[in-house]
Write an enzyme that holds these catalytic residues in place. Structure first.
Site, PDB file in Angstrom:
ATOM      1  N   MET A 199      -9.026   8.263   0.059  1.00 35.44           N
ATOM      2  CA  MET A 199      -9.825   8.667   1.224  1.00 35.44           C
ATOM      3  C   MET A 199     -10.392  10.059   1.008  1.00 35.44           C
ATOM      4  O   MET A 199      -9.706  10.927   0.462  1.00 35.44           O
ATOM      5  CB  MET A 199      -8.950   8.686   2.477  1.00 35.44           C
ATOM      6  CG  MET A 199      -8.264   7.373   2.768  1.00 35.44           C
ATOM      7  SD  MET A 199      -7.252   7.506   4.245  1.00 35.44           S
ATOM      8  CE  MET A 199      -6.487   5.869   4.258  1.00 35.44           C
ATOM      9  N   MET A 202     -11.426  -5.604   5.823  1.00 35.78           N
ATOM     10  CA  MET A 202     -10.677  -4.622   6.609  1.00 35.78           C
ATOM     11  C   MET A 202     -10.419  -5.193   7.996  1.00 35.78           C
ATOM     12  O   MET A 202     -11.358  -5.567   8.712  1.00 35.78           O
ATOM     13  CB  MET A 202     -11.459  -3.311   6.738  1.00 35.78           C
ATOM     14  CG  MET A 202     -11.581  -2.504   5.455  1.00 35.78           C
ATOM     15  SD  MET A 202     -10.013  -2.154   4.630  1.00 35.78           S
ATOM     16  CE  MET A 202      -9.098  -1.273   5.895  1.00 35.78           C
ATOM     17  N   ASP A 216      -6.687  -6.313   4.743  1.00 40.32           N
ATOM     18  CA  ASP A 216      -6.112  -4.963   4.697  1.00 40.32           C
ATOM     19  C   ASP A 216      -6.119  -4.337   6.085  1.00 40.32           C
ATOM     20  O   ASP A 216      -7.187  -4.092   6.662  1.00 40.32           O
ATOM     21  CB  ASP A 216      -6.935  -4.109   3.725  1.00 40.32           C
ATOM     22  CG  ASP A 216      -6.301  -2.746   3.468  1.00 40.32           C
ATOM     23  OD1 ASP A 216      -5.203  -2.474   3.996  1.00 40.32           O
ATOM     24  OD2 ASP A 216      -6.926  -1.942   2.733  1.00 40.32           O
ATOM     25  N   MET A 258     -12.220   4.561  -0.331  1.00 38.27           N
ATOM     26  CA  MET A 258     -12.847   4.787   0.982  1.00 38.27           C
ATOM     27  C   MET A 258     -13.547   6.137   0.899  1.00 38.27           C
ATOM     28  O   MET A 258     -13.122   7.127   1.502  1.00 38.27           O
ATOM     29  CB  MET A 258     -11.775   4.775   2.079  1.00 38.27           C
ATOM     30  CG  MET A 258     -11.260   3.372   2.383  1.00 38.27           C
ATOM     31  SD  MET A 258      -9.708   3.376   3.292  1.00 38.27           S
ATOM     32  CE  MET A 258      -8.551   3.471   1.926  1.00 38.27           C
ATOM     33  N   ASP A 307      -4.808   3.686  -1.716  1.00 39.69           N
ATOM     34  CA  ASP A 307      -5.884   4.010  -0.777  1.00 39.69           C
ATOM     35  C   ASP A 307      -6.424   5.407  -1.034  1.00 39.69           C
ATOM     36  O   ASP A 307      -5.714   6.397  -0.848  1.00 39.69           O
ATOM     37  CB  ASP A 307      -5.351   3.933   0.660  1.00 39.69           C
ATOM     38  CG  ASP A 307      -5.091   2.498   1.081  1.00 39.69           C
ATOM     39  OD1 ASP A 307      -6.044   1.692   1.012  1.00 39.69           O
ATOM     40  OD2 ASP A 307      -3.947   2.186   1.459  1.00 39.69           O
ATOM     41  N   HIS A 367      -8.486   1.193  -3.779  1.00 41.95           N
ATOM     42  CA  HIS A 367      -9.397   0.990  -2.651  1.00 41.95           C
ATOM     43  C   HIS A 367     -10.086   2.315  -2.346  1.00 41.95           C
ATOM     44  O   HIS A 367      -9.484   3.218  -1.779  1.00 41.95           O
ATOM     45  CB  HIS A 367      -8.552   0.488  -1.453  1.00 41.95           C
ATOM     46  CG  HIS A 367      -9.313   0.296  -0.193  1.00 41.95           C
ATOM     47  ND1 HIS A 367      -8.693   0.091   1.027  1.00 41.95           N
ATOM     48  CD2 HIS A 367     -10.641   0.248   0.061  1.00 41.95           C
ATOM     49  CE1 HIS A 367      -9.602  -0.051   1.970  1.00 41.95           C
ATOM     50  NE2 HIS A 367     -10.795   0.046   1.418  1.00 41.95           N
ATOM     51  N   HIS A 422      -1.338  -1.305  -4.187  1.00 46.14           N
ATOM     52  CA  HIS A 422      -2.601  -0.939  -3.535  1.00 46.14           C
ATOM     53  C   HIS A 422      -2.625   0.574  -3.298  1.00 46.14           C
ATOM     54  O   HIS A 422      -1.689   1.130  -2.725  1.00 46.14           O
ATOM     55  CB  HIS A 422      -2.698  -1.698  -2.213  1.00 46.14           C
ATOM     56  CG  HIS A 422      -3.985  -1.524  -1.473  1.00 46.14           C
ATOM     57  ND1 HIS A 422      -5.145  -2.196  -1.808  1.00 46.14           N
ATOM     58  CD2 HIS A 422      -4.300  -0.765  -0.402  1.00 46.14           C
ATOM     59  CE1 HIS A 422      -6.110  -1.866  -0.972  1.00 46.14           C
ATOM     60  NE2 HIS A 422      -5.622  -0.992  -0.096  1.00 46.14           N
ATOM     61  N   SER A 469       0.849  -1.197   0.000  1.00 45.37           N
ATOM     62  CA  SER A 469       0.000   0.000   0.000  1.00 45.37           C
ATOM     63  C   SER A 469       0.878   1.238   0.000  1.00 45.37           C
ATOM     64  O   SER A 469       1.638   1.470   0.949  1.00 45.37           O
ATOM     65  CB  SER A 469      -0.898  -0.005   1.243  1.00 45.37           C
ATOM     66  OG  SER A 469      -1.416   1.300   1.429  1.00 45.37           O
TER      67      SER A 469
END
Ligand code: DX5
Ligand code: ZN
Length: 233
Positions: free
Chosen positions: A39, A139, A177, A70, A37, A68, A35, A10
């Site tokens: 957000m 998660m 994760d 979020m 992330d 991913h 990966h 990540s």
């Protein structure tokens, strides 16, 4: 279970002053995918990257990019992330009013389809969407930050999913994760995970990505040897 561990580093934990090099180092170390992330400061109490970083990562590697999301209301951003070069797009089950539509749209964009569940969300809610996905991201921390400690009570969901997927002969990767590192990798693999997201256990100022990968492999080997000795007793 296969002996080979598949690691998805990540980049949340990467050194952003040298992101391209960190990604190339991750590839050279044998990463399965990268990966990323995303957000939004709403679904999670933090903000991170957007399509621009996905596009920069796309130019740094030919590894698959595992994005991913979020974020609340992910639907209107799916096209942008696909266009930026995402290989897989994960949305959170908790953000979906019309998940069937969302997941189908990700497929139509030519991406692999991922569904993520928070620590409090039971596996049972996935029954109607499993046929639509390629990956389930369990998660094992509350999403929003890297470097948190794993919540061990989440691991039984990995085992539950593994059983469902195997018994229905579905071609779905079970991903874990959050808090995966040298100390926890053994139990995560034992629980039945196929693909492990690793942030601070991989990108860390104390060691290089190659050393990070090596440390994870060594820790898993040690765990397996210990388990073998326990069962031999
Ligand atoms: C957390 C993110 C994770 C994070 C993992 O919200 O989804 O992917 O980067 O970081 P570590 O491995 O440090 O827990
Ligand atoms: Zn993540």
């Amino acid at each position: 279970m296969s002996d080979k561990i598949r690691i998805a580093p990540s980049i949340l934990a990467a050194d952003f002053t040298q992101l391209g090099q960190q990604i190339r180092d991750a590839q050279a170390a044998g990463a399965e995918c990268i990966h990323i992330d995303v957000m939004d400061g709403r679904f999670v109490p933090n903000m991170s990257m957007g399509p621009l970083v996905v596009e920069a990562a796309r130019r740094s590697t030919d590894l698959p990019l595992d994005v991913h999301l979020m974020i609340v209301e992910p639907d209107h951003l799916l096209d942008l992330f696909a266009k930026a070069g995402a290989s897989t797009i994960h949305v959170h089950w908790e953000t979906g009013f019309h998940l069937n539509r969302t997941l189908t749209h990700i497929r139509e964009l030519g991406c692999d389809v991922g569904i993520a569940i928070n620590p409090h969300t039971p596996v049972a809610v996935l029954s109607e969407v499993l046929p639509l996905v390629d990956k389930v991201l369990v998660m094992t921390v509350n999403p929003g930050y890297g470097g948190q400690e794993m919540i061990p009570q989440t691991l039984h969901k990995v085992t539950q999913l593994r059983e469902i997927i195997d018994s229905q002969k579905l071609a779905i990767d079970v991903m874990v994760d959050g808090g995966v590192n040298e100390a926890t990798i053994g139990e995560v693999v034992d629980a039945g995970a196929d693909l492990l997201v690793v942030g601070s256990g991989f990108f860390n100022s104390k060691f290089t990505p190659a050393q990070g990968m090596e440390r994870l492999h060594t820790a898993l080997e040690k765990h397996r040897t210990n388990q073998g000795q326990l069962t031999a007793r």
